[in-house]
Design an enzyme around this catalytic site. Structure first.
Site, PDB file in Angstrom:
ATOM      1  N   ILE A 130      -4.279   5.415  -6.913  1.00 38.91           N
ATOM      2  CA  ILE A 130      -4.933   6.242  -7.923  1.00 38.91           C
ATOM      3  C   ILE A 130      -4.173   6.181  -9.237  1.00 38.91           C
ATOM      4  CG2 ILE A 130      -5.489   8.627  -8.559  1.00 38.91           C
ATOM      5  CD1 ILE A 130      -6.121   9.125  -5.580  1.00 38.91           C
ATOM      6  N   LYS A 185       6.547  21.298 -17.319  1.00 39.97           N
ATOM      7  CA  LYS A 185       7.557  21.968 -18.153  1.00 39.97           C
ATOM      8  C   LYS A 185       8.013  21.083 -19.304  1.00 39.97           C
ATOM      9  CE  LYS A 185      12.359  23.600 -18.037  1.00 39.97           C
ATOM     10  NZ  LYS A 185      13.555  23.868 -17.182  1.00 39.97           N
ATOM     11  N   TYR A 190       1.618  19.427   3.692  1.00 41.83           N
ATOM     12  CA  TYR A 190       0.927  18.719   2.604  1.00 41.83           C
ATOM     13  C   TYR A 190      -0.079  19.644   1.927  1.00 41.83           C
ATOM     14  CZ  TYR A 190      -2.028  15.246   0.272  1.00 41.83           C
ATOM     15  OH  TYR A 190      -2.741  14.540  -0.668  1.00 41.83           O
ATOM     16  N   LYS A 208      -0.203  21.077  -2.047  1.00 47.25           N
ATOM     17  CA  LYS A 208      -1.328  20.834  -2.945  1.00 47.25           C
ATOM     18  C   LYS A 208      -1.996  22.136  -3.391  1.00 47.25           C
ATOM     19  CE  LYS A 208      -1.015  16.360  -3.205  1.00 47.25           C
ATOM     20  NZ  LYS A 208      -0.673  15.693  -4.483  1.00 47.25           N
ATOM     21  N   THR A 218      -6.788   4.505  -0.430  1.00 43.83           N
ATOM     22  CA  THR A 218      -5.501   4.136  -1.012  1.00 43.83           C
ATOM     23  C   THR A 218      -4.505   3.897   0.112  1.00 43.83           C
ATOM     24  OG1 THR A 218      -4.574   6.369  -1.103  1.00 43.83           O
ATOM     25  CG2 THR A 218      -5.962   5.691  -2.947  1.00 43.83           C
TER      26      THR A 218
END
Length: 257
Positions: A17, A123, A156, A160, A191
């Site tokens: 991606i 940041k 995971y 997310k 992917t």
């Protein structure tokens, strides 16, 4: 905010991606810097492809879960290409484990790459954009798993979901500077990360899981990196200026929200 094409930075940009996003942004008229881990051979070839589209490119090998690497990366991009206008915090890892099989070390590693790296990119890119005084775009990779947890995706999914929280909070704070902040949430996408399924649950189990996931998608297929890049292209553009704090699904309708 007056908007013109500028400089985009894509982390995890050597393959999958990230590569598709970097090339699409170059086609859109941005000069594009790409980052990936040290030793990632594909970095140079993606940079060459960007330059083949008539845009300038820059590569920075570093670990975006480490603050000094992120500071150095942004400085290197600005020193080389002149500014930073779009930050795409795309780097991520997927390690599939059930709740009872997840170690503290695995949990911390997933969070460092998937969530802490987004915090650091937001940041330090925001600091640079505020100093430039002309706004910008902050984007990050969440996931379908960041909206709906499922078996094997314990840590995971948590990482997310965290990306969505970071995105929401940053959007509220940075809007006054003309900076929009959004996340993209891919569903099952073709992917190399998808190959993790084979390692975690075996080839037969992975095929069954993939069949189930695709079967629950109205479009009836896996996504492609280009499908994700199309959304990122829009979110990086001037046309998305009234969209911020959103986590937008690009999953073939797997989750209708």
């Amino acid at each position: 905010m007056a908007w013109s094409k500028g400089v985009a930075l894509v982390t995890g940009g050597a393959r999958g991606i990230g590569r598709a996003v970097a090339l699409r942004l170059a086609e859109d008229g941005f000069d594009v810097a790409i980052n990936d881990l040290p030793g990632t051979e594909e970095l140079k070839s993606v940079a060459t492809e960007i330059e083949g589209k008539g845009r300038r490119s820059h590569t920075f090998a570093g670990d975006v879960s480490q603050e000094q690497d992120v500071i150095n990366m942004i400085k290197s991009v600005v020193d080389t290409l002149g500014s930073l206008d779009v930050m795409v915090a795309n780097a991520g890892i997927c390690i599939m484990r059930k709740v009872v099989d997840t170690t503290v070390e695995t949990f911390d590693h997933i969070y460092a790459v998937n969530a802490r790296s987004v915090m650091l990119c937001y940041k330090h890119a925001a600091i640079q954009m505020i100093a430039q005084g002309r706004g910008g775009r902050l984007l990050a990779a969440s996931s379908l798993a960041g909206k709906r947890g499922s078996e094997f995706f314990f840590a995971y999914a948590a990482s997310k979901f965290a990306v969505r929280g970071l995105t929401h909070a940053a959007a509220i704070e940075l809007g006054k500077h003309g900076i929009t902040v959004n996340a993209y949430c891919p569903g099952v996408t073709d992917t190399t990360l998808l190959r993790v399924m084979d390692e975690a649950v075996g080839e037969d189990g992975a095929q069954a899981l993939r069949k189930h996931l695709i079967g629950s998608t109205p479009i009836g297929r896996e996504g492609t990196p280009s499908d994700i890049a199309n959304l990122v292209s829009f979110l990086a553009s001037k046309d998305s200026g009234f969209i911020t704090g959103q986590s937008i699904s690009v999953d073939g309708g797997a989750l209708v929200d």
